[in-house]
Write a protein that holds these residues in place. Structure first.
Motif, PDB file in Angstrom:
ATOM      1  N   ASN A  22     -37.166 -44.466 -21.922  1.00 38.71           N
ATOM      2  CA  ASN A  22     -36.488 -43.225 -22.293  1.00 38.71           C
ATOM      3  C   ASN A  22     -35.870 -42.626 -21.036  1.00 38.71           C
ATOM      4  N   LEU A  23     -34.577 -42.452 -21.025  1.00 43.60           N
ATOM      5  CA  LEU A  23     -33.889 -41.849 -19.895  1.00 43.60           C
ATOM      6  C   LEU A  23     -33.374 -40.476 -20.288  1.00 43.60           C
ATOM      7  N   LEU A  24     -33.945 -39.430 -19.699  1.00 40.35           N
ATOM      8  CA  LEU A  24     -33.476 -38.060 -19.908  1.00 40.35           C
ATOM      9  C   LEU A  24     -32.606 -37.712 -18.702  1.00 40.35           C
ATOM     10  N   VAL A  25     -31.294 -37.622 -18.914  1.00 40.16           N
ATOM     11  CA  VAL A  25     -30.337 -37.536 -17.821  1.00 40.16           C
ATOM     12  C   VAL A  25     -29.904 -36.107 -17.593  1.00 40.16           C
ATOM     13  N   ALA A  26     -29.763 -35.774 -16.324  1.00 35.60           N
ATOM     14  CA  ALA A  26     -29.214 -34.482 -15.924  1.00 35.60           C
ATOM     15  C   ALA A  26     -27.948 -34.743 -15.133  1.00 35.60           C
ATOM     16  N   THR A 565     -37.104 -38.802 -16.169  1.00 33.59           N
ATOM     17  CA  THR A 565     -35.897 -37.993 -16.002  1.00 33.59           C
ATOM     18  C   THR A 565     -35.137 -38.553 -14.808  1.00 33.59           C
ATOM     19  N   ILE A 566     -33.815 -38.503 -14.875  1.00 30.16           N
ATOM     20  CA  ILE A 566     -33.004 -39.116 -13.826  1.00 30.16           C
ATOM     21  C   ILE A 566     -31.693 -38.369 -13.689  1.00 30.16           C
ATOM     22  N   ASN A 567     -31.220 -38.236 -12.472  1.00 31.66           N
ATOM     23  CA  ASN A 567     -29.931 -37.599 -12.231  1.00 31.66           C
ATOM     24  C   ASN A 567     -28.809 -38.586 -12.523  1.00 31.66           C
ATOM     25  N   GLU A 568     -27.695 -38.076 -12.986  1.00 27.33           N
ATOM     26  CA  GLU A 568     -26.571 -38.915 -13.398  1.00 27.33           C
ATOM     27  C   GLU A 568     -26.067 -39.785 -12.250  1.00 27.33           C
TER      28      GLU A 568
END
Length: 606
Positions: A22-26, A565-568
């Motif tokens: 699961n990648l929750l991107v910011a 969670t990961i930054n774009e």
């Protein structure tokens, strides 16, 4: 698996999870202001909310205690063991001590407890296949206390039942869902900054299938050592002698105090309560007064007796013949009539003397009779008084017994205080060799246990090595070191390299994934692992990409879930190296827009 995170505030962006990666991107938006930052998009807040809904305590500094969020109810949907439908867990900052479960879930009865209160019952049943274990549920939503929810998590998600010293569901979750606010990404073997190794080790041991109870015993030795060190410092305090003292002196005081207590116990054992004690005591006092009165009367009568006896001696017949001789010498001849009168006077005075002597003799006799009577009375009273005093001396009143018992209790309390002081003094004066001996004994036990569990250690080490090998290649040694240390069971992930932030973070990644997989295989942990974007801080683009690829492969093979969670821009680096993130992106896409951006849909100062 975790399924969905939502809130009753329509501005909140619902997060929907899936199996696998699961990648929750910011990302940074085109309308972002120069002062905006993805640090305000809500990545870490999502981790905090997961902890909050999974039983973390919330003080007045917690995210949900903010006035902007205090009235918001957050809900987490997740799979629950043996439950065919999702479990919805709801909680708010305004009432953080309670949790609402829908459907309600009850704790399983403790079979050992049932066996202690019920007689064994044998039933003859036909042979059948393994019976299906039904979920323990409660009809409709159920509100439980936070401690009950924590117990449910321990029992159902981690298989913790009964006594499990040193291990808790909350501590285990802190390794599966590390928090950047607690500096959880500083070291692999600590879930928060400056966490004692002895506290972390039992939880790591449990996840890896080692003996957590043995690992927890290090904490007992450490506590004893700390207590001894603190008490040893107090020895130099001048007040110490008055508060505790030396063991040798205290043993002497205890011996004396014990002797006092034994004497009191002997008196109480021999004590006999005299009926009508107060009546007897009053009678004895009255007898004493009467005896004293008799003695006083004797003194008076004896003085009177002496006076009477002297008076008897002084009472003699009067002699008047000398008058005739006087008149003869004067040449005066007394007539016969005068002489007769002298005889009459002498007879009268003789009668008076006789009467007085008779009266005095009667008074003397009566006085002696009174003295004799009082002597007899005094003897009788003395006998009666002696009997009463003997009874009083042999026993006493109930009040006297109560007084003795109270005195015994006070002396026993004093003895107890002395014994506590002796224990403290002995702790201080005890040689450190005793603590060292306990540590050596525990080390031997742990070494023996590790040899017996070498298969589990090998399984974890091989998995860790495989994960690290995919990140850095097979030419770089990587393994788990598990040994009995001086102060704790030491579990150390090692990847041979120069010290760098990126390699440290990838060591944590491999270690956490290893623990999660091993524990999930054995039913000791749930099937999810959550990392904040800080896991990729300082990580090389190639290792970042390979870490995501590893997460895809491992979660698919193990039927697990990895949420990160990961930054774009970091995700863009992996995309440039051939990684396709599309199947793993989850809603929502977090932005740093001032209006409507972030997880909560509005900005507030944290």
């Amino acid at each position: 698996m975790l399924r969905q995170l939502r809130a009753d505030d329509e501005r909140f962006k619902t997060v929907t999870f899936q199996s696998g990666l699961n990648l929750l991107v910011a990302e940074t938006t085109n309308v972002s202001r120069s002062t905006d930052s993805r640090n305000g998009s809500g990545k870490s807040s999502m981790v905090e909310l997961l902890h909050f809904l999974l039983g973390a305590r919330a003080d007045n500094k917690h995210l949900v205690a903010r006035k902007e969020l205090r009235r918001t109810t957050f809900t987490l949907s997740l799979d629950w063991p043996e439950l065919r439908e999702e479990l919805n867990v709801s909680r708010s900052g305004g009432d953080a001590k309670t949790v609402t479960l829908d459907p309600g879930v009850a704790r399983r009865p403790d079979p050992t407890a049932l066996s202690r209160i019920a007689e064994p019952l044998t039933l003859s049943l036909p042979e059948a296949d393994e019976p299906e274990t039904l979920p323990v549920t409660v009809a409709g939503p159920q509100t439980v206390q936070l401690t009950e929810w924590q117990a449910l998590i321990e029992e159902n998600l981690f298989g913790l039942a009964g006594d499990h010293p040193g291990v808790s569901g909350r501590a285990l979750l802190s390794f599966l869902i590390r928090r950047v606010g607690d500096h959880g990404f500083n070291e692999a073997v600590r879930s928060f900054a400056r966490q004692p190794e002895g506290q972390a080790a039992p939880n790591l041991a449990y996840l890896l299938g080692l003996d957590s109870a043995l690992a927890a015993r290090y904490q007992d030795i450490s506590a004893k050592k700390n207590a001894r060190d603190q008490l040893k410092k107090a020895v130099n305090d001048p007040v110490w002698g008055r508060v505790v003292g030396k063991a040798a002196d205290l043993r002497g005081e205890i011996a004396v105090q014990s002797s006092k207590i034994e004497e009191l116990r002997r008196q109480i054992a021999a004590f006999r309560v005299v009926p009508q004690y107060e009546v007897l005591k009053e009678r004895a006092d009255d007898l004493t007064r009467r005896i004293q009165d008799l003695s006083t009367q004797d003194i008076i009568d004896r003085r009177n007796l002496d006076h009477l006896e002297r008076s008897v001696e002084e009472a003699v017949d009067p002699e008047v013949r000398y008058l005739e001789q006087v008149y003869d010498e004067l040449g005066v001849t007394l007539p016969q009539q005068a002489l007769r009168r002298f005889d009459d006077v002498r007879a009268f005075h003789a009668a008076v003397v006789r009467n007085r002597r008779t009266y005095l003799k009667e008074e003397i006799a009566e006085t002696r009779q009174r003295l004799d009577a009082r002597k007899a009375e005094r003897a009788r009273l003395d006998d009666e008084q002696s009997g009463i005093l003997k009874d009083l001396n042999d026993g006493g009143a109930l009040e006297a017994l109560t007084t003795l018992q109270k005195a015994l209790s006070q002396e026993e309390a004093t003895l107890g205080a002395l014994q506590h002081r002796l224990e403290a003094a002995q702790t201080v004066e005890a040689s450190s060799r005793e603590i060292e001996a306990a540590r050596l004994e525990l080390t031997r036990e742990v070494d023996t246990d590790l040899r017996e569990r070498q298969e589990q250690i090998t399984q974890a080490t091989v998995l860790f090595n495989e994960l690290a090998g995919r990140l850095y290649g097979s030419g770089r040694p990587a393994y788990l070191s598990v040994e009995a240390g001086r102060s704790s069971l030491k579990i150390t992930p090692k990847i041979s390299s120069d010290v760098s932030q990126g390699i440290n973070k990838m060591s944590i990644f491999c270690f956490d994934l290893t623990m999660a997989v091993i524990a999930h295989r054995e039913g000791r942990a749930p099937d999810f692992l959550v990392h904040d974007s800080h896991i990729f801080d300082g990580v090389d683009d190639r290792q970042l990409t390979r870490a995501l690829e590893i997460a895809v492969d491992v979660t698919a093979a193990e039927g697990m879930q990895y949420i990160v969670t990961i930054n774009e821009d970091d995700l863009g680096k992996a995309r440039n190296l051939g990684f396709n993130p599309a199947p793993y992106l989850i809603e929502p896409l977090l932005t740093d827009a001032y209006e409507g951006g972030g997880l909560f849909g509005f900005r507030f100062e944290r």
